[in-house]
Design a protein around this motif. Structure first.
Motif, PDB file in Angstrom:
ATOM      1  N   MET A 152       0.896  -1.215   0.039  1.00  0.00           N
ATOM      2  CA  MET A 152      -0.003  -0.030  -0.353  1.00  0.00           C
ATOM      3  C   MET A 152       0.980   1.226  -0.061  1.00  0.00           C
ATOM      4  O   MET A 152       1.635   1.367   0.803  1.00  0.00           O
ATOM      5  N   LYS A 153       0.669   2.103  -0.975  1.00  0.00           N
ATOM      6  CA  LYS A 153       1.292   3.550  -0.884  1.00  0.00           C
ATOM      7  C   LYS A 153       0.658   4.547  -0.004  1.00  0.00           C
ATOM      8  O   LYS A 153      -0.390   4.579  -0.049  1.00  0.00           O
ATOM      9  N   SER A 154       1.416   4.644   1.064  1.00  0.00           N
ATOM     10  CA  SER A 154       0.968   5.690   2.190  1.00  0.00           C
ATOM     11  C   SER A 154       1.268   6.965   1.601  1.00  0.00           C
ATOM     12  O   SER A 154       2.248   7.389   1.019  1.00  0.00           O
ATOM     13  N   GLU A 155       0.262   7.859   2.073  1.00  0.00           N
ATOM     14  CA  GLU A 155       0.564   9.228   1.596  1.00  0.00           C
ATOM     15  C   GLU A 155       0.980  10.085   2.899  1.00  0.00           C
ATOM     16  O   GLU A 155       0.370   9.881   3.975  1.00  0.00           O
ATOM     17  N   ILE A 156       2.174  10.692   3.025  1.00  0.00           N
ATOM     18  CA  ILE A 156       2.338  11.616   4.267  1.00  0.00           C
ATOM     19  C   ILE A 156       2.129  13.111   4.338  1.00  0.00           C
ATOM     20  O   ILE A 156       2.299  13.592   3.461  1.00  0.00           O
ATOM     21  N   TRP A 157       1.524  13.325   5.345  1.00  0.00           N
ATOM     22  CA  TRP A 157       1.038  14.538   5.577  1.00  0.00           C
ATOM     23  C   TRP A 157       1.898  15.504   6.509  1.00  0.00           C
ATOM     24  O   TRP A 157       1.762  14.639   7.873  1.00  0.00           O
ATOM     25  N   ALA A 158       2.760  16.390   6.425  1.00  0.00           N
ATOM     26  CA  ALA A 158       3.500  17.120   7.575  1.00  0.00           C
ATOM     27  C   ALA A 158       2.696  18.278   8.140  1.00  0.00           C
ATOM     28  O   ALA A 158       2.349  18.997   7.230  1.00  0.00           O
ATOM     29  N   ILE A 159       2.244  18.144   9.308  1.00  0.00           N
ATOM     30  CA  ILE A 159       1.789  19.510   9.907  1.00  0.00           C
ATOM     31  C   ILE A 159       2.395  20.221  10.733  1.00  0.00           C
ATOM     32  O   ILE A 159       2.900  19.839  11.920  1.00  0.00           O
ATOM     33  N   GLY A 160       2.896  21.382  10.256  1.00  0.00           N
ATOM     34  CA  GLY A 160       3.875  22.388  10.775  1.00  0.00           C
ATOM     35  C   GLY A 160       3.245  23.879  10.931  1.00  0.00           C
ATOM     36  O   GLY A 160       1.906  24.204  10.539  1.00  0.00           O
TER      37      GLY A 160
END
Lengths: 307, 182
Positions: A1-9
């Motif tokens: 599964m290709k995961s999507e990375i969200w960074a919250i800064g």
């Protein structure tokens, strides 16, 4: 599964990065997505509190220092689709992690069985924070309609862009071009990121093309938290426009979240809200969140004319 | 105007290329305000993003605004023309007659003068005018008239066979009637 990375800064503390990360995670999980939250807040990891679980003993420090596999430090939450990984003050020690380690960490993150990986970067503009931000698929900046929040967000974005450009030039064996430009910044009349980029672009066609390409691909998603009225929403559009025109980057104003007066009552007060333990929630889960998450998932933004 | 340039104008105003005129106006008002007034969004970068620079942006924005405005209005005109043309075609399908005045309307919507048409179709200008005004008494022999009507309406993208059939039917009816009277 290709995961999507969200960074919250976003630089400033207290703008609501942690609660927004939690809310986005719960929303996605409640809608059948497999989600992992990573708490990378240097100053004080507390996603677990928003998820109403006790502070876990294992953390990312075990991954970096004791080489524990990631799945040993993953913590279950009240929602079956949602899991948590906790960092702590030792994890992102300024001297402890090399860039290659961060890359390794991201490779491992992707291998977690999740569709979405949301990283709460916490406050500050530490290099580790900036690098995690840059390595993510979606770079989310949380800000609030207060001058200090906006100022810190600009600084955060500028620092990230500065780091990115330096890294790109380094990858193309042009490290010295950037370094010398910056070293002699007084002579070169470099006062800020804009004049820095301007100077670099003048140096050669190759550098110019590289920078232009990077600027075009440098995309930020803005979430405006704690808005109280319509004028506050307009601030979001202003921030977006100014960033586009000042830095030349791509900016989405993804959505806003309304200020909630009784926010802390939800966590400080009685536990009545958690009567249904199978459904996790936060005070921010509402109509606005629905639009916001859809915009983020579909890479859209707030309707300009009907925000 | 070249598409690339137009796209740049839309980008400058941060609107979609399908924006309506009222959307354009609202976007323009908003963006003008951002770059001409102080707000908590502008103050933090006041030193770096100078007033002079912002004024330059304002100028570019106002140019973009007028260019896009013109473009949208032109686009609208064209669309209106096509839809009116369609309306007339629909009428025609509902077996409503293609009169000389309808032919004239369609020609005018396409912005063509009789003189221009005469040059292209090789039909004398006065003849085209007679067809439009239905000056029956001035018409040439039936066969020639039919050819003229066919060529003329074909050029206006009207179904020329149908138009000629319809037109000739009415003309012949008139001829028969006037013969009887005579």
């Amino acid at each position: 599964m290709k995961s999507e990375i969200w960074a919250i800064g976003g630089g400033k503390g207290g703008t609501g990065k942690s609660i927004i990360t939690t809310t986005l995670g719960i929303y996605l999980a409640n809608h059948g997505k497999k989600v992992s939250l990573i708490d990378a807040d240097l100053g004080g990891a507390n996603l677990h509190s928003f998820l109403r679980i006790k502070k876990p003993k294992k953390s990312l420090t075990d991954f970096f220092e004791k080489k524990s596999p990631l799945n040993e430090i993953i913590i279950k939450t009240g929602a079956p689709n949602l899991q948590l990984i906790v960092g702590d003050i030792n994890t992102f020690n300024p001297t402890s992690i090399k860039y290659t380690q961060k890359l390794k960490f991201f490779r491992h993150i992707i291998s977690i069985n999740s569709e979405f990986i949301l990283i709460d970067l916490g406050a500050g503009t530490h290099l580790n924070t900036i690098d995690s931000f840059l390595l993510a698929d979606k770079k989310i900046v949380v800000t609030a309609p207060q001058i200090t929040s906006i100022e810190n967000s600009y600084n955060f974005i500028k620092k990230a862009l500065f780091r990115k450009i330096n890294r790109i030039l380094r990858d193309h064996q042009l490290k010295d071009v950037a370094r010398n430009a910056w070293k002699n910044r007084n002579v070169n009349e470099i006062k800020d990121i804009k004049t820095f980029l301007y100077y670099l672009k003048k140096s050669s066609v190759q550098v110019k093309n590289l920078i232009n390409k990077e600027l075009k691909n440098f995309k930020i998603d803005i979430i405006l938290n704690q808005i109280r009225d319509h004028n506050d929403i307009e601030i979001g559009f202003s921030i977006k426009s100014l960033l586009i025109k000042y830095l030349g980057i791509d900016v989405n104003f993804s959505g806003y979240i309304k200020y909630i007066d009784s926010f802390w009552d939800y966590y400080n007060g009685s536990q009545t809200h958690t009567s249904n333990k199978n459904v996790l929630s936060t005070p921010l889960l509402n109509e606005d969140t629905h639009g916001l998450v859809n915009n983020l998932v579909e890479d859209k933004q707030l309707n300009l004319f009907n925000p | 105007m070249c598409d690339k340039k137009l796209k740049k104008y839309y980008e400058l105003l941060e609107i979609n290329v399908n924006a309506t005129l009222s959307e354009l106006n609202r976007a323009y008002d908003r963006i003008k305000k951002i770059y001409s007034t102080e707000s908590i969004a502008t103050i933090p970068i006041d030193n770096e993003f100078s007033k002079k620079e912002r004024e330059k942006i304002l100028k570019r924005i106002s140019k973009a605004y007028s260019k896009i405005g013109t473009h949208i209005i032109e686009k609208k005109k064209k669309k209106k023309l096509i839809s009116e043309h369609d309306k007339i075609s629909e009428k025609k399908e509902g077996s409503i007659t293609i009169s000389g005045s309808i032919i004239q309307q369609i020609r005018e919507m396409q912005g063509l003068s009789l003189l221009e048409l005469s040059k292209i179709t090789k039909i004398p200008e006065y003849m085209l005018k007679d067809i439009e005004l239905e000056n029956y008494e001035k018409f040439p022999a039936d066969d020639l008239l039919r050819i003229h009507i066919t060529n003329y309406t074909k050029f206006l993208s009207i179904d020329s066979k149908e138009a000629a059939d319809d037109y000739m039917k009415r003309y012949k009816k008139w001829k028969k009637k006037s013969k009887k009277e005579a």
